[in-house]
Design an enzyme around this catalytic site. Sequence first.
Site, PDB file in Angstrom:
ATOM      1  N   GLY A  61       0.825  -1.192   0.000  1.00 22.10           N
ATOM      2  CA  GLY A  61       0.000   0.000   0.000  1.00 22.10           C
ATOM      3  C   GLY A  61       0.860   1.243   0.000  1.00 22.10           C
ATOM      4  O   GLY A  61       2.006   1.220   0.457  1.00 22.10           O
ATOM      5  N   THR A  62       0.290   2.334  -0.503  1.00 19.35           N
ATOM      6  CA  THR A  62       1.025   3.593  -0.595  1.00 19.35           C
ATOM      7  C   THR A  62       0.063   4.690  -1.019  1.00 19.35           C
ATOM      8  O   THR A  62      -1.100   4.420  -1.320  1.00 19.35           O
ATOM      9  CB  THR A  62       2.174   3.481  -1.620  1.00 19.35           C
ATOM     10  N   THR A  63       0.529   5.912  -1.057  1.00 18.02           N
ATOM     11  CA  THR A  63      -0.219   7.007  -1.669  1.00 18.02           C
ATOM     12  C   THR A  63       0.754   7.894  -2.426  1.00 18.02           C
ATOM     13  O   THR A  63       1.697   8.434  -1.838  1.00 18.02           O
ATOM     14  CB  THR A  63      -0.972   7.857  -0.631  1.00 18.02           C
ATOM     15  N   LYS A  94       9.910   7.319  -2.439  1.00 20.35           N
ATOM     16  CA  LYS A  94       9.007   6.814  -3.469  1.00 20.35           C
ATOM     17  C   LYS A  94       8.994   7.653  -4.737  1.00 20.35           C
ATOM     18  O   LYS A  94       8.188   7.398  -5.637  1.00 20.35           O
ATOM     19  CB  LYS A  94       7.586   6.697  -2.908  1.00 20.35           C
TER      20      LYS A  94
END
EC number: 3.4.25.1
Length: 272
Positions: A61-63, A94
Amino acid sequence: MNSIVSKYTQSTNNDDPKKIIEEEGFTNRFDVVPVPQSSLYLRNLTDETKNKHCLIKMNHGTTTLAFRYQHGIVVCVDSRASAGPLIASQTVKKVIEINPYLLGTLAGGAADCQFWETVLGMECRLHQLRNKELISVSAASKILSNITYSYKGYGLSMGTMLAGTGKGGTALYYIDSDGTRLKGDLFSVGSGSTFAYGVLDSGYRWDLSKQEALYLAQRSIVAATHRDAYSGGSVNLYHIDENGWVFHGNFDVDSLIWEAKDNENSFAHIPR
């Protein structure tokens, strides 16, 4: 000594660059499993929808987000890396700085994004040396989408954005591991993207000032990290214009939440 001299003083006219690279052990390809249908074999090991007993569960997961506006492009990401229910790191970078004019984001499998965007960086540099000009963002995105499409079904996990400037001006593209390539003005990728879109959709407009755009991107990531367990850590903020990208800093998420609570009277449900 003579062997060393002969190795490094030979004329390059007859050298085969591809052969030299392979002899030295460097390649922009990776070997697949030696079975009749590698893609089916890998899918059986990694795709939980096809095999509930799969050995490799790609939970992540990430944003990440990026958007264009009148003064350029803003790229903003969180820094949490998760491995299933565990937090693997709070300080992951990221945003991959492909060259001084092009940025790539990381969402999905960290290894896949880092490896193939590094390969993309080499391809962009070769283009610049051969043609004496910067590669366009469109061409760079096409190279990456061609690579991912060629490995479609082999277990890659990528949902990346390419943002930058070059021949043709600034541009923003989304590329994933199926070879999908989309041009747009606003994207958010990752498990927290729904929450980021909630803030972006309410505050985005083309005529934002630079400071408004930077704050909107930062505020969107903060909202996502508050609601999404797989996003968090800190916020990395970049801005791109015709001169290239500029890093605007790394900001702690907790501090930004308290700042928003005080200045906007938001996050009212969080007690002091």
